[in-house]
Structure formats: structure tokens, C-alpha cells
Design an enzyme around this catalytic site. Structure first.
Site, PDB file in Angstrom:
ATOM      1  CD  GLN A 187      32.690 -78.501  31.267  1.00 57.62           C
ATOM      2  OE1 GLN A 187      32.874 -78.953  32.407  1.00 57.62           O
ATOM      3  NE2 GLN A 187      31.809 -79.035  30.437  1.00 57.62           N
ATOM      4  N   GLY A 207      23.965 -73.979  34.755  1.00 52.22           N
ATOM      5  CA  GLY A 207      23.633 -74.559  36.051  1.00 52.22           C
ATOM      6  C   GLY A 207      23.913 -76.048  36.162  1.00 52.22           C
ATOM      7  CB  THR A 244       7.363 -65.930  31.444  1.00 57.34           C
ATOM      8  OG1 THR A 244       6.365 -65.221  30.730  1.00 57.34           O
ATOM      9  CG2 THR A 244       6.970 -66.056  32.913  1.00 57.34           C
ATOM     10  CB  CYS A 327      27.703 -90.425  16.684  1.00 55.90           C
ATOM     11  SG  CYS A 327      27.325 -91.776  15.607  1.00 55.90           S
TER      12      CYS A 327
HETATM   13  N1  PLP Z   1      30.098 -74.743  26.669  1.00 55.59           N
HETATM   14  C1  PLP Z   1      30.782 -75.754  27.198  1.00 55.59           C
HETATM   15  C2  PLP Z   1      32.266 -75.632  27.376  1.00 55.59           C
HETATM   16  C3  PLP Z   1      30.117 -76.921  27.578  1.00 55.59           C
HETATM   17  O1  PLP Z   1      30.808 -77.926  28.101  1.00 55.59           O
HETATM   18  C4  PLP Z   1      28.715 -76.989  27.387  1.00 55.59           C
HETATM   19  C5  PLP Z   1      27.975 -78.216  27.717  1.00 55.59           C
HETATM   20  O2  PLP Z   1      28.484 -79.302  27.676  1.00 55.59           O
HETATM   21  C6  PLP Z   1      28.039 -75.886  26.841  1.00 55.59           C
HETATM   22  C7  PLP Z   1      28.764 -74.768  26.493  1.00 55.59           C
HETATM   23  C8  PLP Z   1      26.573 -75.884  26.633  1.00 55.59           C
HETATM   24  O3  PLP Z   1      25.907 -75.677  27.862  1.00 55.59           O
HETATM   25  P1  PLP Z   1      24.370 -76.107  28.037  1.00 55.59           P
HETATM   26  O4  PLP Z   1      24.363 -77.605  28.045  1.00 55.59           O
HETATM   27  O5  PLP Z   1      23.978 -75.517  29.367  1.00 55.59           O
HETATM   28  O6  PLP Z   1      23.618 -75.528  26.919  1.00 55.59           O
END
Ligand code: PLP
Length: 389
Positions: A187, A207, A244, A327
Site C-alpha cells: 500500500q 503493480g 518464464t 464474507c
Molecule cells: N498486501 C496488502 C497490504 C494488500 O493490500 C494487498 C492487496 O490488496 C496484498 C498484499 C496482495 O497483493 P496482490 O493483490 O498484488 O496479490
């Protein structure tokens, strides 16, 4: 088969859920389209096409390293934040079977569930608590250390509240104790200045949280840190991540990192939204306010109203926001993050996350404010037994 254009009716909808994901920036999309169309070689092939792909991959790695201040060799591309977290956590812990891991109770499931899986594999786990603002105490981390501790993993900013953890101090404690430190930077990377070579040994990046597509991310691995890979296959990514390489994804990630939007200005909009809500709806309260947060996020509870109902009411008014509840098997579980901060299950269920992005305007923020007021009034009319504030 002809693709059918989906009628999302986007013109009447406004997006305030950037912590879930961000739209792909148009320039990133164009960069990715070009790479996909023209640079289709396998980056491991020695011919012209393979070498062109390799150049794009390494260019993307350099762009990421230059943005986040580390050596390009310290970047491993992954399929996103979840894989980066898993690679870091399993990668460190599985080299030391039976070792001890420290994390916090407000982590993303990508970290928490990886750690509980390690517990099932024979590791021991300490979950450090947070205070009412959602902050981990560095002293609690220090106290939790054991001779067998192999890993400390604490997120940089929380996805639900935006609260920033004192990660510099935690990394320093880990360094002093000779323990590897990982931080989930999903984040923060691409949103606030992040200097990778100054903090934890491992940092996860995703990304789709800053204008690149879903399915591409990276793990920063400080020089000298050894990880057991998650996947076994070819010798890609210097033996750290077989498979890959996703060259168009990596190129898009590098391009997005090199051309970041400025998120710092969003604090003014976020504060405008918060002030507006608190003044119109006196019983509303900010979860995690009063401490350092990323500039785009606010999490607000509306006592007596279900967060899920607010999300639907705002969606019907054209505004996309989110509640932290998950949920599971048909029942709405209150957010583990808000419960850990001391909220009651009812308070946690009444909370809504607003997460802004660089394209949001002041007019949209004011429209959202109106929509929140009208949604609260509507929902309170539907449940007259709640205390009106
Ligand atoms: N860590 C945090 C703090 C996230 O907010 C998120 C996704 O919401 C993730 C990990 C997971 O990332 P990704 O959606 O790229 O797998």
C-alpha cells in the site's frame, strides 16, 4: 468470437476504492500493448527476439530499482503482492525449520495466512498486538524476540486504515538482533516515497496499487539475503523465481514506477472528506485517525449502520467504496484489523473505507460527501431503533 463491450455506465460512477486496486493508467496500458505486440520473445532465448525481451525486462528492473533506490539485482519480479509476501515469508522461514516468526495481528491475509501455514509446518508464531490507533509498538517486537526468531514481518501501511507502522525502527531492531525483516509495502510503494535500501531486508510491491495491471509485482531482496524459492523450474530471476518472465507486465510495472502520479496532494481531499463527514454526521468516527497514514485513505465508522449496507447505498448513488468486512460462509465477519484496534464487532461492522486516487477531484469528493449524508439518513430511517446522532 466478437468481444462485446461491457456497459459499465462509468460516466455516472466515481471510484473511491484505490486500496483494492487502481485503474491502469492510459500511458501504462499503451506501453504494455506495445510490449505485448512487439516484444514477444522469451527473455531466456538467445536470438534477436529473446534479447529484445531481455532488454525490456532489465530496463523495467532498472526503472523499479531507480524509483525505489536499490540495486536492480535486488529486485525479483513476481505475480503480485501475495506472491512477494509468500516468497519472503516462506523463503526465509523454510531455510530454518522450527524457527520463530513475529508478525502483527493487522497484517493482510497474504502475510497472516502464510504465517499460520508455517505454524502448521512446525514453526512458532508471535502475533504482536496494536494499540487503538492501529500501531505496532517497536518495544513489543523487541520483547517478542527469541534466540530462534528467523523473521519479523510487519506491513508498512495498513490496507484498511492507511496507518503507517514505524517500520524504520522495527527494521533497526531486527538488524541489531540479526533477524531478517520483511515488510509488506503493497500500500506504500508507488504512493509515498519508499527508499528500499534504508529499511527492511525484504519488501513486497504490487503493480495494481499504482497504475500498473494486476498480476505483476516485485520483491526487494537485500543483497546477501538467501531465500528458499517457492517454485522449482528454470533458472529465472537468478534462481529466485522460476517461470518464464512476464515481460509486458514487468515493463508496465517499470513504466508505472518511472511515471508515478503524485499522491501527496490527496491528503487535502481525504481531510476534506473526513471533516465533512464528521461535521455532518456527529456520531461518525475515524478509525486510525490521529497517527501517520498514507494520504489517500480514511476508515470511518457510522455507529448503528452496517458497513455493507453503506457500501451498497453508496454504490446505488454512484460511488464505489469498501467495507473491511470479509464474507465467509455467508456470514459477514468483522474486520480483524478493526477488532485488533479494540473496536467491538458491531463497530467494526459499521465501518467503511474510502480510498482516493490521483484522478479524484474536489467536485467528486463533495459529491461523495452528499451521497454519504443521504445514505446515512436513508439507512437510519430504515432502522429507527438506532441512536440518531
Ligand atoms: N498486501 C496488502 C497490504 C494488500 O493490500 C494487498 C492487496 O490488496 C496484498 C498484499 C496482495 O497483493 P496482490 O493483490 O498484488 O496479490
Amino acid at each position: 468470437m466478437r468481444a462485446t463491450k461491457l456497459n459499465w455506465n462509468l460516466a455516472q460512477h466515481y471510484y473511491f476504492d484505490h486500496n483494492a486496486t487502481t485503474p491502469v493508467a492510459p500511458e501504462v496500458l499503451e506501453n504494455m500493448r506495445e510490449t505485448m505486440a512487439e516484444v514477444y520473445g522469451n527473455a531466456s532465448s538467445i536470438h534477436y527476439y529473446g534479447q529484445a525481451a531481455k532488454r525490456h525486462l532489465e530496463g523495467a528492473r532498472r526503472a523499479l530499482a531507480s524509483r525505489f533506490q536499490c540495486d536492480p539485482r535486488e529486485i525479483v519480479f513476481t505475480s503480485g503482492g501475495t506472491e512477494a509476501d509468500n516468497l519472503a515469508i516462506f523463503g526465509v522461514a523454510r531455510r530454518k525449520p522450527g524457527s520463530h516468526i513475529i508478525t502483527s495481528c493487522v497484517e493482510h491475509p497474504a502475510v497472516l495466512n502464510a504465517c499460520t501455514q508455517l505454524e502448521r509446518e512446525g514453526h512458532s508464531l508471535t502475533l504482536v498486538p496494536v494499540d487503538g490507533a492501529g500501531l505496532v509498538s517497536p518495544d513489543d517486537i523487541r520483547r517478542a524476540l527469541r534466540p530462534s526468531t528467523s523473521l519479523i514481518t510487519i506491513m508498512h501501511a495498513n490496507n484498511e486504515t492507511g496507518v503507517l507502522q514505524p517500520i524504520g525502527q522495527i527494521a533497526a531492531i531486527a538488524r541489531e538482533a540479526g533477524v531478517t525483516c520483511h515488510s509488506d509495502g503493497v500500500q506504500t510503494a508507488g504512493r509515498v516515497p519508499v527508499q528500499l535500501n534504508a529499511g527492511p531486508d525484504l519488501v513486497s510491491v504490487s503493480g495494481h496499487k499504482f497504475g500498473a495491471p494486476k498480476g505483476i509485482g516485485a520483491l526487494f531482496i537485500r543483497k546477501g539475503i538467501e531465500l528458499q524459492p517457492l517454485f522449482y523450474g528454470g533458472h529465472h530471476e537468478r534462481d529466485r523465481r522460476a517461470g518464464t518472465e512476464n515481460v509486458p507486465g514487468a515493463a508496465a510495472l517499470g513504466f508505472a514506477a518511472a511515471n508515478l502520479s503524485d499522491w501527496s496532494g490527496l491528503a487535502a481531499f481525504r481531510d476534506r472528506l473526513e471533516r465533512g463527514i464528521l461535521s455532518r454526521i456527529p456520531s461518525a468516527q475515524v478509525n486510525g485517525g490521529g497517527t501517520a497514514r498514507i494520504p489517500n485513505t480514511t476508515n470511518i465508522r457510522f455507529d448503528g449502520i452496517e458497513g455493507e449496507a453503506m457500501v451498497i447505498a453508496l454504490d446505488l448513488r454512484g460511488y464505489a467504496v469498501s467495507s473491511g468486512s470479509a464474507c465467509s460462509s455467508g456470514a459477514v465477519e468483522p474486520s480483524h484489523v478493526l477488532l485488533a484496534m479494540g473496536l467491538s464487532p458491531a463497530q467494526a461492522r459499521s465501518s467503511v473505507r474510502f480510498s482516493l486516487g490521483p484522478a479524484n477531484t474536489e467536485t467528486e469528493v463533495d459529491g461523495l460527501l452528499e451521497a454519504v449524508s443521504s445514505a446515512v439518513a436513508h439507512l437510519r430511517r430504515l432502522s429507527p431503533e438506532v441512536v440518531h446522532g
